[in-house]
Design an enzyme around this catalytic site. Structure first.
Site, PDB file in Angstrom:
ATOM      1  N   VAL A   1      -4.855 -18.432  23.422  1.00 31.38           N
ATOM      2  CA  VAL A   1      -5.101 -17.012  24.412  1.00 31.38           C
ATOM      3  C   VAL A   1      -4.662 -17.168  25.771  1.00 31.38           C
ATOM      4  O   VAL A   1      -4.991 -18.213  26.324  1.00 31.38           O
ATOM      5  CB  VAL A   1      -6.669 -16.627  24.341  1.00 31.38           C
ATOM      6  CG1 VAL A   1      -6.758 -15.343  25.363  1.00 31.38           C
ATOM      7  CG2 VAL A   1      -6.887 -16.355  22.907  1.00 31.38           C
ATOM      8  N   LEU A   2      -3.928 -16.246  26.236  1.00 28.00           N
ATOM      9  CA  LEU A   2      -3.106 -16.455  27.434  1.00 28.00           C
ATOM     10  C   LEU A   2      -4.240 -16.344  28.778  1.00 28.00           C
ATOM     11  O   LEU A   2      -5.049 -15.337  28.464  1.00 28.00           O
ATOM     12  CB  LEU A   2      -2.100 -15.185  27.653  1.00 28.00           C
ATOM     13  CG  LEU A   2      -0.722 -15.546  27.061  1.00 28.00           C
ATOM     14  CD1 LEU A   2       0.233 -14.551  27.488  1.00 28.00           C
ATOM     15  CD2 LEU A   2      -0.318 -16.988  26.757  1.00 28.00           C
TER      16      LEU A   2
ATOM     17  N   ARG B   1     -11.844 -24.257  30.568  1.00 33.75           N
ATOM     18  CA  ARG B   1     -10.826 -23.400  30.309  1.00 33.75           C
ATOM     19  C   ARG B   1      -9.912 -23.130  31.704  1.00 33.75           C
ATOM     20  O   ARG B   1      -8.707 -22.846  31.517  1.00 33.75           O
ATOM     21  CB  ARG B   1     -11.394 -22.121  29.926  1.00 33.75           C
ATOM     22  CG  ARG B   1     -10.228 -21.191  29.076  1.00 33.75           C
ATOM     23  CD  ARG B   1      -9.829 -21.951  27.978  1.00 33.75           C
ATOM     24  NE  ARG B   1      -8.577 -21.243  27.310  1.00 33.75           N
ATOM     25  CZ  ARG B   1      -8.045 -21.575  26.120  1.00 33.75           C
ATOM     26  NH1 ARG B   1      -8.618 -22.429  25.411  1.00 33.75           N
ATOM     27  NH2 ARG B   1      -7.191 -20.766  25.562  1.00 33.75           N
TER      28      ARG B   1
ATOM     29  N   ASP C   1      -2.448  -8.177  20.170  1.00 37.64           N
ATOM     30  CA  ASP C   1      -1.495  -7.630  19.479  1.00 37.64           C
ATOM     31  C   ASP C   1      -1.622  -6.125  19.787  1.00 37.64           C
ATOM     32  O   ASP C   1      -1.271  -5.421  18.867  1.00 37.64           O
ATOM     33  CB  ASP C   1      -1.515  -7.751  18.001  1.00 37.64           C
ATOM     34  CG  ASP C   1      -1.308  -9.058  17.484  1.00 37.64           C
ATOM     35  OD1 ASP C   1      -0.772  -9.890  18.121  1.00 37.64           O
ATOM     36  OD2 ASP C   1      -1.948  -9.460  16.757  1.00 37.64           O
TER      37      ASP C   1
ATOM     38  N   ASN D   1       5.832 -11.386  22.367  1.00 42.87           N
ATOM     39  CA  ASN D   1       5.031 -12.028  21.142  1.00 42.87           C
ATOM     40  C   ASN D   1       5.801 -11.553  19.831  1.00 42.87           C
ATOM     41  O   ASN D   1       6.193 -10.429  19.853  1.00 42.87           O
ATOM     42  CB  ASN D   1       3.480 -11.783  21.204  1.00 42.87           C
ATOM     43  CG  ASN D   1       2.974 -12.618  20.035  1.00 42.87           C
ATOM     44  OD1 ASN D   1       3.147 -13.559  19.884  1.00 42.87           O
ATOM     45  ND2 ASN D   1       2.214 -11.748  19.324  1.00 42.87           N
TER      46      ASN D   1
ATOM     47  N   HIS E   1       5.066 -11.092  15.975  1.00 48.82           N
ATOM     48  CA  HIS E   1       3.735 -11.005  14.995  1.00 48.82           C
ATOM     49  C   HIS E   1       4.241 -10.914  13.564  1.00 48.82           C
ATOM     50  O   HIS E   1       4.991  -9.846  13.450  1.00 48.82           O
ATOM     51  CB  HIS E   1       2.760  -9.788  15.443  1.00 48.82           C
ATOM     52  CG  HIS E   1       1.432 -10.077  14.638  1.00 48.82           C
ATOM     53  ND1 HIS E   1       0.481 -10.976  14.694  1.00 48.82           N
ATOM     54  CD2 HIS E   1       1.295  -9.031  13.452  1.00 48.82           C
ATOM     55  CE1 HIS E   1      -0.248 -10.663  13.796  1.00 48.82           C
ATOM     56  NE2 HIS E   1       0.141  -9.485  13.213  1.00 48.82           N
TER      57      HIS E   1
ATOM     58  N   ASP F   1      -0.105  -7.486  26.410  1.00 44.96           N
ATOM     59  CA  ASP F   1      -1.121  -7.040  27.490  1.00 44.96           C
ATOM     60  C   ASP F   1      -2.510  -7.863  27.162  1.00 44.96           C
ATOM     61  O   ASP F   1      -2.477  -9.105  26.521  1.00 44.96           O
ATOM     62  CB  ASP F   1      -1.385  -5.557  27.194  1.00 44.96           C
ATOM     63  CG  ASP F   1      -1.757  -5.016  25.882  1.00 44.96           C
ATOM     64  OD1 ASP F   1      -2.516  -5.966  25.321  1.00 44.96           O
ATOM     65  OD2 ASP F   1      -1.849  -3.925  25.867  1.00 44.96           O
ATOM     66  N   GLU F   2      -3.333  -7.360  27.823  1.00 48.01           N
ATOM     67  CA  GLU F   2      -4.740  -8.321  27.587  1.00 48.01           C
ATOM     68  C   GLU F   2      -5.428  -8.317  26.414  1.00 48.01           C
ATOM     69  O   GLU F   2      -6.295  -9.044  26.040  1.00 48.01           O
ATOM     70  CB  GLU F   2      -5.809  -7.568  28.690  1.00 48.01           C
ATOM     71  CG  GLU F   2      -5.600  -7.616  30.084  1.00 48.01           C
ATOM     72  CD  GLU F   2      -4.522  -6.754  30.639  1.00 48.01           C
ATOM     73  OE1 GLU F   2      -4.163  -5.828  30.008  1.00 48.01           O
ATOM     74  OE2 GLU F   2      -4.219  -6.928  31.847  1.00 48.01           O
ATOM     75  N   GLY F   3      -4.977  -7.417  25.445  1.00 50.03           N
ATOM     76  CA  GLY F   3      -5.557  -7.193  24.147  1.00 50.03           C
ATOM     77  C   GLY F   3      -4.731  -8.150  23.118  1.00 50.03           C
ATOM     78  O   GLY F   3      -4.243  -8.758  23.482  1.00 50.03           O
TER      79      GLY F   3
END
Ligand code: GRF
Length: 203
Positions: free
Chosen positions: A93-94, A66, A151, A108, A110, A147-149
């Protein structure tokens, strides 16, 4: 000119909507400089090539681990020198480094009204299956910063769409795309290209 890098995984109808909105002048001050797919068979790549936009495939399958994929992906994005990264149906996943580096510069789309039917496992048709299973009468789409989460970033735009009594997941997906996604994604890019959110971005 806002330099936009679009990341895709599939059909690319949201990419198409953005390209069309730029061509017709609905979206101004914007240039798509690169399209990146994780899937070499994504029709989105063809759509980019048809418009003469540089298109690349960077697939996790082609890297031993990865970290190597993340580095290659980040480099491909960096090379485009983007002001904005648009995730338009991007199923990967970024890399955390990318989120940190481009914070406030990644959006993004959704296919639901966040915070409903979002988060881990809610992508593609599953979102619409879940909406129908819950029996909601209104769904829609959301454009949000990343962000890190999953959505969880700040919401930029939302548009509601009616759920009809005989809807199948496929029929609902199509309506959400036509009535919401293809409208608010270009709209969000146009807002950013014309100054929206400048104060919350740090680069
Ligand atoms: C869209 O429903 C989008 O909201 C979701 O993935 C789908 C992508 O479709 N994140 P397309 O590749 O833009 O046609």
């Amino acid at each position: 000119m806002l330099r936009v890098c679009v990341c895709v995984s599939g059909g690319g109808t949201n990419l198409q909507a953005l390209m069309d909105a730029i061509d017709s002048g609905i979206v101004t001050n914007t240039q798509i400089v690169r399209v990146i797919s994780n899937n070499k068979n994504a029709y989105a790549l063809q759509r980019a090539e048809n418009k003469g936009i540089d298109a690349f495939t960077i697939s996790p399958k082609d890297y031993d681990n990865r970290d190597l994929f993340n580095a290659a992906f980040l480099q491909c994005v960096d090379e485009a020198k983007p002001d904005l990264i648009v995730l338009a149906g991007f199923l990967v996943v970024l890399p955390p480094q990318m989120i940190q580096k481009y914070e406030g510069h990644i959006i993004n789309i959704h296919p639901a009204l966040i915070p409903s039917f979002c988060g881990k496992g809610y992508y593609g048709l599953r979102v619409h299956e879940a909406a129908l299973a819950r029996g909601v009468k209104i769904t829609g789409a959301t454009v949000h910063y990343v962000d890190e989460g999953t959505d969880t970033g700040p919401i930029l735009l939302q548009k509601a769409v009616e759920v009809l009594p005989d809807d199948t997941p496929q029929a609902l997906q199509k309506r959400v795309m036509e009535q919401a996604e293809w409208v608010i994604l270009p709209q969000a890019v146009n807002m950013i290209a014309n100054g929206y959110g400048k104060d919350m971005r740090n680069r």
